[in-house]
Design a protein around this motif. Structure first.
Motif, PDB file in Angstrom:
ATOM      1  N   PHE A  63       0.827  -1.196   0.000  1.00 13.39           N
ATOM      2  CA  PHE A  63       0.000   0.000   0.000  1.00 13.39           C
ATOM      3  C   PHE A  63       0.864   1.249   0.000  1.00 13.39           C
ATOM      4  CE2 PHE A  63      -2.823   3.157   2.032  1.00 13.39           C
ATOM      5  CZ  PHE A  63      -3.881   3.085   1.161  1.00 13.39           C
ATOM      6  N   ARG A  64       1.964   1.255   0.749  1.00 12.26           N
ATOM      7  CA  ARG A  64       2.808   2.446   0.815  1.00 12.26           C
ATOM      8  C   ARG A  64       3.453   2.733  -0.534  1.00 12.26           C
ATOM      9  NH1 ARG A  64       8.401   1.557   1.923  1.00 12.26           N
ATOM     10  NH2 ARG A  64       8.894  -0.650   2.134  1.00 12.26           N
ATOM     11  N   SER A  65       3.838   1.681  -1.272  1.00 15.62           N
ATOM     12  CA  SER A  65       4.426   1.883  -2.594  1.00 15.62           C
ATOM     13  C   SER A  65       3.389   2.468  -3.548  1.00 15.62           C
ATOM     14  CB  SER A  65       4.961   0.560  -3.141  1.00 15.62           C
ATOM     15  OG  SER A  65       5.976   0.044  -2.318  1.00 15.62           O
ATOM     16  N   PHE A  66       2.180   1.938  -3.471  1.00 19.05           N
ATOM     17  CA  PHE A  66       1.083   2.456  -4.290  1.00 19.05           C
ATOM     18  C   PHE A  66       0.817   3.924  -3.961  1.00 19.05           C
ATOM     19  CE2 PHE A  66      -3.437   3.493  -3.677  1.00 19.05           C
ATOM     20  CZ  PHE A  66      -3.836   3.624  -5.001  1.00 19.05           C
ATOM     21  N   LEU A  67       0.770   4.242  -2.656  1.00 20.49           N
ATOM     22  CA  LEU A  67       0.485   5.611  -2.246  1.00 20.49           C
ATOM     23  C   LEU A  67       1.564   6.576  -2.722  1.00 20.49           C
ATOM     24  CD1 LEU A  67      -0.890   5.749   1.414  1.00 20.49           C
ATOM     25  CD2 LEU A  67      -2.061   6.289  -0.705  1.00 20.49           C
ATOM     26  N   LEU A  68       2.822   6.209  -2.527  1.00 19.44           N
ATOM     27  CA  LEU A  68       3.911   7.112  -2.880  1.00 19.44           C
ATOM     28  C   LEU A  68       3.956   7.355  -4.380  1.00 19.44           C
ATOM     29  CD1 LEU A  68       6.165   8.811  -1.775  1.00 19.44           C
ATOM     30  CD2 LEU A  68       7.683   6.828  -1.877  1.00 19.44           C
ATOM     31  N   HIS A  69       3.772   6.306  -5.164  1.00 15.29           N
ATOM     32  CA  HIS A  69       3.755   6.448  -6.620  1.00 15.29           C
ATOM     33  C   HIS A  69       2.600   7.353  -7.057  1.00 15.29           C
ATOM     34  CE1 HIS A  69       4.086   5.414 -10.869  1.00 15.29           C
ATOM     35  NE2 HIS A  69       2.801   5.110 -10.867  1.00 15.29           N
ATOM     36  N   VAL A 124      12.353  10.311   3.954  1.00 17.63           N
ATOM     37  CA  VAL A 124      11.569  10.883   5.054  1.00 17.63           C
ATOM     38  C   VAL A 124      10.217  10.177   5.162  1.00 17.63           C
ATOM     39  CG1 VAL A 124      10.394  12.972   5.864  1.00 17.63           C
ATOM     40  CG2 VAL A 124      12.726  13.115   4.963  1.00 17.63           C
ATOM     41  N   PHE A 125       9.596   9.923   4.013  1.00 16.36           N
ATOM     42  CA  PHE A 125       8.319   9.204   3.978  1.00 16.36           C
ATOM     43  C   PHE A 125       8.466   7.831   4.625  1.00 16.36           C
ATOM     44  CE2 PHE A 125       5.609   6.063   1.927  1.00 16.36           C
ATOM     45  CZ  PHE A 125       4.363   6.671   1.887  1.00 16.36           C
ATOM     46  N   GLU A 126       9.496   7.095   4.242  1.00 15.66           N
ATOM     47  CA  GLU A 126       9.694   5.746   4.763  1.00 15.66           C
ATOM     48  C   GLU A 126       9.954   5.756   6.269  1.00 15.66           C
ATOM     49  OE1 GLU A 126      12.880   4.241   2.406  1.00 15.66           O
ATOM     50  OE2 GLU A 126      11.540   3.431   0.862  1.00 15.66           O
ATOM     51  N   ARG A 127      10.797   6.695   6.725  1.00 12.03           N
ATOM     52  CA  ARG A 127      11.122   6.748   8.152  1.00 12.03           C
ATOM     53  C   ARG A 127       9.882   7.065   8.991  1.00 12.03           C
ATOM     54  NH1 ARG A 127      15.808   6.324  11.199  1.00 12.03           N
ATOM     55  NH2 ARG A 127      15.337   6.909  13.343  1.00 12.03           N
ATOM     56  N   ARG A 128       9.069   7.991   8.500  1.00 16.40           N
ATOM     57  CA  ARG A 128       7.866   8.337   9.255  1.00 16.40           C
ATOM     58  C   ARG A 128       6.885   7.168   9.248  1.00 16.40           C
ATOM     59  NH1 ARG A 128       5.909   9.530  13.214  1.00 16.40           N
ATOM     60  NH2 ARG A 128       4.410  11.180  13.630  1.00 16.40           N
ATOM     61  N   THR A 144      -0.986  -9.817  -0.357  1.00 24.52           N
ATOM     62  CA  THR A 144      -0.962 -11.273  -0.194  1.00 24.52           C
ATOM     63  C   THR A 144      -0.080 -11.638   0.991  1.00 24.52           C
ATOM     64  OG1 THR A 144       0.985 -11.664  -1.596  1.00 24.52           O
ATOM     65  CG2 THR A 144      -1.175 -11.569  -2.703  1.00 24.52           C
ATOM     66  N   PRO A 145      -0.341 -12.764   1.655  1.00 26.39           N
ATOM     67  CA  PRO A 145       0.493 -13.185   2.782  1.00 26.39           C
ATOM     68  C   PRO A 145       1.956 -13.375   2.401  1.00 26.39           C
ATOM     69  CG  PRO A 145      -1.552 -14.425   2.737  1.00 26.39           C
ATOM     70  CD  PRO A 145      -1.505 -13.646   1.454  1.00 26.39           C
ATOM     71  N   ALA A 146       2.210 -13.744   1.159  1.00 29.18           N
ATOM     72  CA  ALA A 146       3.583 -13.997   0.725  1.00 29.18           C
ATOM     73  C   ALA A 146       4.445 -12.748   0.789  1.00 29.18           C
ATOM     74  CB  ALA A 146       3.589 -14.555  -0.695  1.00 29.18           C
ATOM     75  N   GLU A 147       3.825 -11.578   0.794  1.00 28.43           N
ATOM     76  CA  GLU A 147       4.581 -10.324   0.781  1.00 28.43           C
ATOM     77  C   GLU A 147       4.956  -9.828   2.174  1.00 28.43           C
ATOM     78  OE1 GLU A 147       2.620  -8.235  -3.145  1.00 28.43           O
ATOM     79  OE2 GLU A 147       1.533  -8.199  -1.236  1.00 28.43           O
ATOM     80  N   ILE A 148       4.429 -10.468   3.210  1.00 25.80           N
ATOM     81  CA  ILE A 148       4.630  -9.965   4.561  1.00 25.80           C
ATOM     82  C   ILE A 148       6.105  -9.978   4.952  1.00 25.80           C
ATOM     83  CG2 ILE A 148       4.101 -10.288   7.007  1.00 25.80           C
ATOM     84  CD1 ILE A 148       1.423 -11.453   6.179  1.00 25.80           C
ATOM     85  N   ASP A 149       6.784 -11.102   4.748  1.00 25.75           N
ATOM     86  CA  ASP A 149       8.187 -11.197   5.149  1.00 25.75           C
ATOM     87  C   ASP A 149       9.058 -10.195   4.399  1.00 25.75           C
ATOM     88  OD1 ASP A 149       7.858 -13.169   7.087  1.00 25.75           O
ATOM     89  OD2 ASP A 149       8.030 -14.791   5.638  1.00 25.75           O
ATOM     90  N   GLU A 150       8.789 -10.026   3.113  1.00 32.66           N
ATOM     91  CA  GLU A 150       9.556  -9.060   2.322  1.00 32.66           C
ATOM     92  C   GLU A 150       9.356  -7.638   2.849  1.00 32.66           C
ATOM     93  OE1 GLU A 150       9.880  -7.317  -2.246  1.00 32.66           O
ATOM     94  OE2 GLU A 150       8.610  -9.056  -1.810  1.00 32.66           O
ATOM     95  N   GLU A 151       8.112  -7.321   3.192  1.00 28.79           N
ATOM     96  CA  GLU A 151       7.830  -5.992   3.704  1.00 28.79           C
ATOM     97  C   GLU A 151       8.436  -5.802   5.094  1.00 28.79           C
ATOM     98  OE1 GLU A 151       5.585  -2.259   3.017  1.00 28.79           O
ATOM     99  OE2 GLU A 151       7.117  -3.548   2.179  1.00 28.79           O
ATOM    100  N   LEU A 152       8.483  -6.842   5.890  1.00 31.73           N
ATOM    101  CA  LEU A 152       9.135  -6.756   7.196  1.00 31.73           C
ATOM    102  C   LEU A 152      10.625  -6.474   7.042  1.00 31.73           C
ATOM    103  CD1 LEU A 152       7.361  -9.626   9.150  1.00 31.73           C
ATOM    104  CD2 LEU A 152       7.449  -7.225   9.833  1.00 31.73           C
ATOM    105  N   ARG A 153      11.259  -7.126   6.066  1.00 33.05           N
ATOM    106  CA  ARG A 153      12.676  -6.854   5.814  1.00 33.05           C
ATOM    107  C   ARG A 153      12.873  -5.410   5.368  1.00 33.05           C
ATOM    108  NH1 ARG A 153      12.462 -12.329   4.041  1.00 33.05           N
ATOM    109  NH2 ARG A 153      11.873 -11.704   1.923  1.00 33.05           N
ATOM    110  N   SER A 154      11.955  -4.926   4.557  1.00 32.65           N
ATOM    111  CA  SER A 154      12.017  -3.537   4.128  1.00 32.65           C
ATOM    112  C   SER A 154      11.817  -2.597   5.314  1.00 32.65           C
ATOM    113  CB  SER A 154      10.946  -3.275   3.062  1.00 32.65           C
ATOM    114  OG  SER A 154      10.952  -1.933   2.655  1.00 32.65           O
TER     115      SER A 154
END
Length: 252
Positions: A95-101, A150-154, A235-245
């Motif tokens: 969602f954050r990638s979609f929002l920022l784009h 700044v967006f990511e840190r906040r 999707t559930p498969a994206e959770i771990d990747e997003e946690l690493r991010s």
């Protein structure tokens, strides 16, 4: 400040994605053109989570406090008017990638338009506590960070605050608010202000008992963090990747 690794102290065990069926982003994606109360509430929750990063991004882009506030409100009005979340590509997931784009495109469009009247329409869709956000001061980042940084840190700070709030509520609901008050400094992302020994002394517990209590607190923190992250992917498969991010965003 240190955060746990993306495995979150075992939080990704069996049944780790059992909560995913009701995540906010999956509800919004599945809604399409449907105008339902459930969809509206899901989008409202996501907006409340993401307005501070969006506002910070706009301020970093050089917009004044008033203009950044107006643009933030206009941006969410634009999302709802065009039903963009419901038409988003699930393959792009976050969602954050979609929002920022989408935000970048929106700001570019605003710059190219000759506005007949001042920004800041009368429609208020998201409650913005801009004063509190401004009082936080500039993001605690070294060098000259990009608006995206700044967006990511906040975003990380907001998610951690939500996790901490939920954790405190759960301890209070089970009559352990005093325990949480003494041990909250040991949450991931916090810098402990007291030693294990001092915590044990204040709680009148043995050192092994306090270490065990801190381990349980951190484990539950990891589980709640996973739940919060799950709300913002498709999707559930994206959770771990997003946690690493997430960990990467905080560590940089």
């Amino acid at each position: 400040m240190n955060l746990p690794d993306s495995n979150l102290d075992g939080a990704g065990g069996p049944g780790k994605d059992s909560c995913f069926a009701t995540t906010h982003w999956s509800v919004v994606l599945a809604a399409g053109q449907e105008d339902s109360l459930r969809t509206s509430r899901a989008l409202e929750t996501l907006c409340q989570t993401y307005w501070p990063p969006i506002y910070r991004y706009l301020r970093r882009m050089g917009h004044s406090e008033a203009d950044a506030k107006d643009l933030t409100q206009e941006f969410f009005a634009y999302l709802l008017r065009k039903n963009l979340p419901g038409r988003a590509d699930p393959a792009k997931g976050r969602f954050r990638s979609f929002l920022l784009h989408t935000l970048k495109q929106f700001v570019a469009d605003q710059r190219s338009k000759a506005r007949a009247q001042k920004r800041g329409g009368k429609v208020v869709l998201v409650s913005l506590d801009v004063h509190a956000e401004e009082c936080r001061g500039p993001a605690d980042l070294a060098g000259n960070p990009s608006p995206e940084r700044v967006f990511e840190r906040r975003w990380v700070e907001i998610i951690l605050a939500q996790v901490a709030s939920r954790l405190e509520q759960q301890y209070a609901a089970t009559g352990r608010k005093d325990l949480f008050d003494h041990l909250q400094t040991f949450q991931p992302g916090e810098q402990p202000e007291i030693s294990y020994e001092e915590a044990a002394k204040r709680l009148e517990l043995s050192l092994p008992a306090v270490k065990s209590a801190i381990h349980r607190l951190r484990r539950r923190h990891g589980e709640l963090l996973r739940e919060e992250i799950a709300q913002t992917v498709s999707t559930p498969a994206e959770i771990d990747e997003e946690l690493r991010s997430f960990v990467s965003c905080w560590s940089r």
